[in-house]
Design a protein around this motif. Structure first.
Motif, PDB file in Angstrom:
ATOM      1  N   PRO A 195       0.972  -1.343   0.024  1.00 52.67           N
ATOM      2  CA  PRO A 195      -0.034   0.003  -0.111  1.00 52.67           C
ATOM      3  C   PRO A 195       0.879   1.247   0.107  1.00 52.67           C
ATOM      4  CG  PRO A 195       0.221  -0.874   2.100  1.00 52.67           C
ATOM      5  CD  PRO A 195       0.994  -1.779   1.277  1.00 52.67           C
ATOM      6  N   SER A 196       0.375   2.353  -0.622  1.00 54.89           N
ATOM      7  CA  SER A 196       0.958   3.658  -0.391  1.00 54.89           C
ATOM      8  C   SER A 196       0.460   4.274   0.634  1.00 54.89           C
ATOM      9  CB  SER A 196       0.471   4.548  -1.795  1.00 54.89           C
ATOM     10  OG  SER A 196       0.919   5.888  -1.561  1.00 54.89           O
ATOM     11  N   SER A 197       1.271   4.966   1.473  1.00 53.54           N
ATOM     12  CA  SER A 197       0.751   5.460   2.652  1.00 53.54           C
ATOM     13  C   SER A 197       0.196   7.139   2.414  1.00 53.54           C
ATOM     14  CB  SER A 197       1.948   5.782   3.755  1.00 53.54           C
ATOM     15  OG  SER A 197       2.873   6.430   3.439  1.00 53.54           O
ATOM     16  N   THR A 198       0.427   7.296   1.040  1.00 53.07           N
ATOM     17  CA  THR A 198       0.238   8.913   0.964  1.00 53.07           C
ATOM     18  C   THR A 198      -0.977   9.162  -0.272  1.00 53.07           C
ATOM     19  OG1 THR A 198       2.063   9.009  -0.675  1.00 53.07           O
ATOM     20  CG2 THR A 198       2.633   9.845   1.533  1.00 53.07           C
ATOM     21  N   ALA A 199      -0.928   8.256  -1.183  1.00 58.68           N
ATOM     22  CA  ALA A 199      -1.641   8.546  -2.455  1.00 58.68           C
ATOM     23  C   ALA A 199      -3.356   8.430  -2.046  1.00 58.68           C
ATOM     24  CB  ALA A 199      -1.387   7.374  -3.530  1.00 58.68           C
ATOM     25  N   PHE A 211       6.330   0.273   1.505  1.00 61.20           N
ATOM     26  CA  PHE A 211       7.310   1.055   0.593  1.00 61.20           C
ATOM     27  C   PHE A 211       8.208   2.059   1.725  1.00 61.20           C
ATOM     28  CE2 PHE A 211       6.546   0.214  -3.473  1.00 61.20           C
ATOM     29  CZ  PHE A 211       5.204   0.309  -3.774  1.00 61.20           C
ATOM     30  N   TYR A 251      -3.605   8.400   9.765  1.00 64.12           N
ATOM     31  CA  TYR A 251      -2.789   8.966   8.550  1.00 64.12           C
ATOM     32  C   TYR A 251      -1.614   9.815   9.348  1.00 64.12           C
ATOM     33  CZ  TYR A 251      -4.679  13.915   9.376  1.00 64.12           C
ATOM     34  OH  TYR A 251      -5.211  15.040   9.971  1.00 64.12           O
ATOM     35  N   THR A 252      -0.644  10.156   8.660  1.00 63.18           N
ATOM     36  CA  THR A 252       0.471  10.868   9.103  1.00 63.18           C
ATOM     37  C   THR A 252       0.220  12.345   8.846  1.00 63.18           C
ATOM     38  OG1 THR A 252       1.847   8.829   8.732  1.00 63.18           O
ATOM     39  CG2 THR A 252       3.040  10.848   9.135  1.00 63.18           C
ATOM     40  N   ARG A 261       4.503   8.112  12.912  1.00 56.56           N
ATOM     41  CA  ARG A 261       3.903   7.747  11.684  1.00 56.56           C
ATOM     42  C   ARG A 261       2.498   7.285  12.107  1.00 56.56           C
ATOM     43  NH1 ARG A 261       5.481   4.875   6.650  1.00 56.56           N
ATOM     44  NH2 ARG A 261       3.950   3.605   5.815  1.00 56.56           N
ATOM     45  N   GLU A 264       6.370   8.553  -0.754  1.00 58.42           N
ATOM     46  CA  GLU A 264       6.132   8.089   0.516  1.00 58.42           C
ATOM     47  C   GLU A 264       6.987   9.049   1.469  1.00 58.42           C
ATOM     48  OE1 GLU A 264       4.526   5.175   1.769  1.00 58.42           O
ATOM     49  OE2 GLU A 264       4.160   5.057  -0.373  1.00 58.42           O
ATOM     50  N   PHE A 284      10.923  10.807   6.995  1.00 61.79           N
ATOM     51  CA  PHE A 284      11.151  11.112   8.544  1.00 61.79           C
ATOM     52  C   PHE A 284      12.739  11.640   8.410  1.00 61.79           C
ATOM     53  CE2 PHE A 284       7.729   9.278  11.116  1.00 61.79           C
ATOM     54  CZ  PHE A 284       6.966   9.394  10.331  1.00 61.79           C
TER      55      PHE A 284
END
Lengths: 776, 318
Positions: free
Chosen positions: A518-522, A574, A671-672, A697, B285, B288
């Motif tokens: 999974p993408s964490s941002t898209a 990722f 979410y971050t 995160r 992504e 940090f």
């Protein structure tokens, strides 16, 4: 301590399985004269097999159920005449008096219950499976029952119903897939007539790809997995298509605001061969086009097509050929904001042969092909991203069911799959909002790998109070010189406290050789499927669960409390800063870690009567830990939801009108969010600018999700050209009070003021629906 | 009035189906077109400002320490003066020697703002180990670095009107040199130019205009955003493709260097680069920043420069 407990359970499972096999062989060799009643149970109007129908000999207190192909086998001690009762939800029970002095073949045709049954008879036939069955976390959903449940957007939908069960939650609004006990969407195995469906969703998760009119039965398993299921960590959704009416031609359809569907079925040779074809298409694209504002080019369409032929070659042999094809094509483009094109589709084809060796041994052989493609392109803030996944599987299975006696049901088999994977992605700066494909698929290397498994499973009764479901699965994986093998013990135990209550325990080990990263941002689905490699090890889970099950009022009300603890190893995400490039080296783009989830699930359910429905509540926690992320500290899983509540109700006002409603609530997703900023400034270089300080995160939560859907259906018998048919109007409202549920959050820094802003985007407002259904 | 009601009733009766259809179309259209609703998000609370420390030692140069405070993400302060951590006590220690750094500043004519920092008085030396000690607001922060990187010798620098990397297409230069074998090396591009406001900065694309140069030329030190390592190419010829920050015309001259960074500096600036990309590109992504100074955000490292090479742009920028 839990890990120690798991290790003990691991050893106990193997020993119990050997014990069960030993007892089976012993009872076979020393048993008194025993005879077997076997056959199939079907609907007497359509010839459809009834899956999970019960066969019960009350004088001997022994019973059995039909398998996925409607076959049953019940071996009893020789005796004078006894009664054998055949029951199935929604059908009139049948009682046969038989003389058990030889093996008997009884083909049973049950009549659908049209509501005239006396209440006492109804109560006596209501299943107590949730108390008696040794397996935990299993829900059988006969398709007839689905039509009694609330309609969402005018469509009875299998996946929507599953998402209302305890332990199951959806992702953020507009995302596809569902999450079971802390697992990601790739950890759910979805089968349609044995073929894997990689993405069972349409239209941003509002509909599944399953047209309920073409389905016969749905089984959902979220824990206590029997050994004949495997390959995924978190759940199994096993969907069986209808065979088609082998008595007479049938036509049914529905016309709604969002989509239209049509189903045709009928005999090819009466009682011997039949077909069913069911298609559905949306026409939002046609309706919306004239109304879109200038500069907004949006389009959405989906369709799905199910088809099946079955042929009863002889009393011992049956052949099935089923086919499914579905596709989604969404295109959104305007002058600002995020633009995207999402194209995905599944195609499956299954050829199956059933053979009866004798009254106790049943064979199913399957040859399956499935193909999945997903191509997602998005443009946001002048950056383009494209992700492509293509999966082709060829799969063969040989599965046997052995019914030695009423106390044992042994299943064993072998399966093999050849996978061909193509995964690629690209992200770059672009000058215009051009969504044309920039990824050259020819440059992306295909991966071939093979997956196989052997299994043996026994569901057996140890005593009147104690029963077990014990199995072992041995899966394996081979690709480019990389091999993985595993042993997966599967144990479920049930101890009956009273006739209406029991406690159960389960321990399962699951391996999974595929990963969806999974993408964490898209904010659009830019996830990629990849196979295991030498570096990317198979996902592994161990799960223990305990539960208390209690029925009330002669099984009219079911209740349960289940607690679970699950570990998940070899999880992948990722790497920080990862940007997709064509033909990227996947192993160097990933980081590896582990996850764990624990929780409690509560369910209370009323199955019959004017008012039916359930209340499900889950409280849980799911976390992950990766050495290369979040400063090696653990963090909340992206889809961690502390509280999830589903309230489902259906009220039959009279023979014609039914009201139904669904209320769902869940804690907001995580979410971050950056917590601070630093300025790096040493003169005007490309380095200069604001940089973000992250402390943790997934440190922020979206607003809570809640929604109320209501629907009302009106049934009536009508005639057209003197031909009678059943009609139904369904009026519904999705998200009645128009709550702005979160879709995603994005951040922007104003280049002139350097001041950041954060905005949450919602997707689905109040949506009314009207559907007209008809059935000839 | 009764007549009007009667007319209305007749109208609805006669055109009932059409009215229902039109209402349905309006319903669907309104709902679908009102898909995205934006709601302001609450910031995560409880963030305490941290110290950001940046100091890179160059052999032969007086050390500078850039000391500032981080701000909450949604705060408005953005200019260096507002963030400068005043009143800190900063020392750089080498063996028994101590260099006390004092507050100073330069005026950035390209951004029209003062850049404050702390400046020492003793030049750094190659081969020595230094300890940075910062006392600020009752806290003490320490870090060490050793200047032992080998400088390289640039073979050539050529112009390229277009090259592609993961960030897209760019114009820039290609540097050729040989890696020093037998150790881990990290490199960064540096270009010194005398430019005036006719040579726009890449950030001009964002709409910012520099107007403090008064038409005169000033020294700009352009640092490459990418950190290159010699992983898998130890001791081999290196070829660095670098995007430049400022516009140029044919005949513009510049002095090009290759910086050799210590490992900590390389990792820190590489994270900055990746994070900058993740900020701009929503499909990258999150990154940090991993501080190299305990208790603060920042880096205390060293850079050794190569000898410079004169480079003359052969053409105007595309």
């Amino acid at each position: 301590m839990i890990i120690k407990f798991m290790k003990i359970f691991h050893r106990v499972t193997i020993n119990l399985l050997l014990f069960a096999i030993g007892i089976t062989l012993y009872t076979q060799s020393f048993a008194q004269n025993r005879y077997t009643i076997s056959g199939t149970i079907v609907d007497n109007e359509s010839g459809e097999t009834l899956i999970g129908a019960n066969v019960y000999a009350p004088e001997l207190n022994k019973g059995a159920s039909t398998n996925t192909f409607g076959f049953y086998s019940l071996t009893l001690a020789a005796t004078d005449s006894i009664n054998v009762v055949f029951t199935y939800v929604g059908y009139v029970p049948q009682i046969k008096k038989v003389l058990l002095d030889q093996d008997l073949q009884l083909e049973i045709q049950l009549k659908p219950d049209i509501g005239q049954l006396q209440e006492v008879v109804i109560q006596s036939t209501i299943s107590d499976e949730n108390v008696e069955r040794p397996q935990m976390g299993v829900v059988e959903i006969p398709i007839k029952k689905i039509r009694e449940l609330p309609f969402i957007l005018g469509e009875p939908d299998v996946l929507k119903i599953v998402q209302l069960l305890p332990g199951v939650q959806v992702g953020n609004e507009g995302t596809t897939g569902y999450h079971v006990r802390g697992g990601n969407v790739d950890q759910n195995l979805v089968l349609l007539d044995g073929a894997t469906v990689y993405n069972p969703n349409h239209l941003f998760g509002l509909f599944s790809t399953f047209n309920s009119r073409a389905l016969n039965n749905v089984t959902f398993v979220s824990g206590g997995f029997p050994a004949y299921y495997g390959g995924r960590l978190s759940s199994i959704l096993d969907v069986t298509m209808k065979d088609g009416n082998n008595q007479k031609f049938g036509l049914n359809g529905g016309i709604g605001l969002i989509s239209t569907q049509l189903t045709l079925e009928g005999p090819i040779i009466k009682d011997k061969a039949s077909y069913i074809v069911s298609g559905r298409r949306t026409y939002l694209d046609l309706l919306l086009r004239p109304f879109l504002p200038e500069g907004n080019e949006s389009d959405y369409q989906f369709y799905d097509l199910n088809a099946k032929i079955n042929w009863k070659i002889s009393s011992k042999d049956r052949l099935y050929l089923s086919f499914f094809n579905g596709k989604d094509n969404a295109y959104y483009k305007e002058t600002k904001g995020i633009n995207y094109r999402i194209l995905f589709g599944n195609t499956t084809a299954t050829l199956r042969w059933n053979h009866l060796f004798n009254s106790k041994l049943f064979l199913n052989t399957s040859l399956i092909y499935n193909k999945y493609q997903q191509n997602v392109a998005a443009v946001q803030d002048n950056y383009f991203s494209q992700v492509y996944t293509g999966i082709n599987d060829i799969n063969g299975k040989i599965e046997l069911e052995y019914f030695p006696n009423p106390d044992h049901l042994v299943k064993f088999g072998v399966l093999y799959t050849n996978h061909r994977f193509l995964s690629g992605g690209k992200s770059e700066l672009i000058a215009t909002n051009n969504l044309s494909s920039k990824l050259n698929i020819d440059n992306v290397d295909a991966d071939n790998f093979n997956e196989y498994a052997f299994y043996i499973n026994d569901e057996f009764r140890i005593s009147s109070k104690l029963s077990a479901n014990i199995g072992v699965r041995v899966p394996g994986f081979i690709s480019k010189g990389t091999k993985y093998n595993a042993i997966e013990p599967r144990t479920s135990l049930k101890f009956g406290l009273t006739s209406s209550s029991s406690i159960k325990a389960a321990y399962t080990v699951m391996n999974q050789y595929l990963h969806l990263i999974p993408s964490s941002t898209a904010s659009v689905p830019t996830d990629i499927w990849i196979p295991s490699t030498k570096q990317t090890k198979p996902q592994l889970s161990q799960q223990v669960a305990l539960g208390y099950f209690r029925n009330f009022k002669e099984n009219i009300i079911e209740s349960s409390i289940e607690v679970y603890y699950k570990t998940m190893d070899n999880q992948v995400l990722f790497r920080e800063g990862n940007q997709l490039v064509e033909n990227f080296d996947i192993d160097s783009s990933l980081v590896y870690g582990k996850g764990w989830s624990y929780g409690a699930e509560f369910l209370i359910k009323k199955n019959t009567g004017i008012l039916t429905g359930w209340i499900a509540y889950t409280i849980s926690k799911t976390q992950q830990q990766f050495d290369d992320l979040n400063f090696s500290n653990s963090f909340d899983f992206k889809y961690d939801r502390t509280h999830v509540i589903s309230i489902v109700g259906s009220y039959a006002i009279n023979e014609r009108w039914t009201l139904s409603g669904v209320f769902v609530f869940s804690t907001g997703g995580v979410y971050t969010q950056p917590v601070g900023r630093i300025n790096v400034f040493h003169g005007p270089t490309l380095f200069e600018g604001n940089y973000l300080v992250y402390e943790e995160r997934n440190n922020a939560r979206l607003n809570n999700y809640h929604r109320l859907d209501l629907s009302a259906s009106y049934k009536k018998k009508c005639k057209i050209f003197k031909i009678p048919f059943e009609s139904e109007w369904v009026f519904g409202v999705y998200n009645v009070y128009n709550h702005q549920n979160p879709y995603f959050v994005y951040f922007k820094i104003d280049p002139a003021t350097d001041k950041p802003t954060a905005n949450q985007v919602s997707l689905l407002p109040i949506i009314p629906s009207i559907t007209y259904n008809f059935k000839f | 009035m009764n007549k009007m009601i009667g007319l209305y009733r007749n109208f609805v009766t006669n055109y009932k189906n059409i009215i229902i259809f039109i209402l349905l179309i309006i319903f669907i259209t309104t709902i679908i077109l009102s898909c995205q609703k934006e709601i302001v998000v609450k910031p995560v609370s409880g963030y305490e400002s941290q110290l950001f420390i940046e100091c890179i030692l160059f052999p032969g140069e007086i050390p500078r320490v850039y000391l500032s405070k981080s701000m909450p993400y949604f705060a408005g302060e953005v200019i260096p003066q507002q963030l400068f951590a005043r009143g800190a006590s900063i020392r750089i220690l080498k063996d028994s020697e101590e260099d006390i750094l004092l507050a100073d500043s330069t005026f950035d004519r390209f951004r029209c703002r003062w850049i404050p920092f702390y400046k020492g008085s003793v030049s750094a030396e190659f081969g020595r180990t230094y300890e940075l000690v910062v006392n600020y607001d009752g806290q003490t922060y320490r870090a060490t670095t050793t200047i032992d990187q080998k400088s390289v010798s640039i073979d050539s620098v050529i112009y390229t009107p277009e090259f592609f990397d993961i960030f897209g297409g760019h114009d820039g230069v290609i540097l050729y040199f040989s890696d020093t074998p037998g150790q881990d090396n990290y490199y960064r591009f540096q270009m010194n130019r005398m430019i005036d406001n006719t040579r726009l900065h890449a950030h001009e694309l964002d709409g910012l205009v520099s107007d403090c140069t008064e038409g005169k030329k000033f020294l700009s030190v352009d640092l490459g955003r990418t950190i290159f390592s010699d992983e898998n190419v130890d001791g081999q010829a290196m070829e660095l493709y670098v995007e430049v920050s400022f516009e140029y015309q044919a005949g513009d001259s510049a002095w090009v260097y290759v910086q050799s960074l210590d490992k900590n500096s390389a990792e820190f600036f590489s994270d900055l680069d990746l994070q900058l990309q993740s900020i701009k590109n929503p499909f990258v992504e999150n990154v940090f920043l991993k501080s190299k100074i305990e208790g603060a955000i920042g880096i205390f490292g060293s850079v050794v420069r190569s000898d410079s090479v004169l480079f003359i742009y052969p053409q105007d920028n595309p």
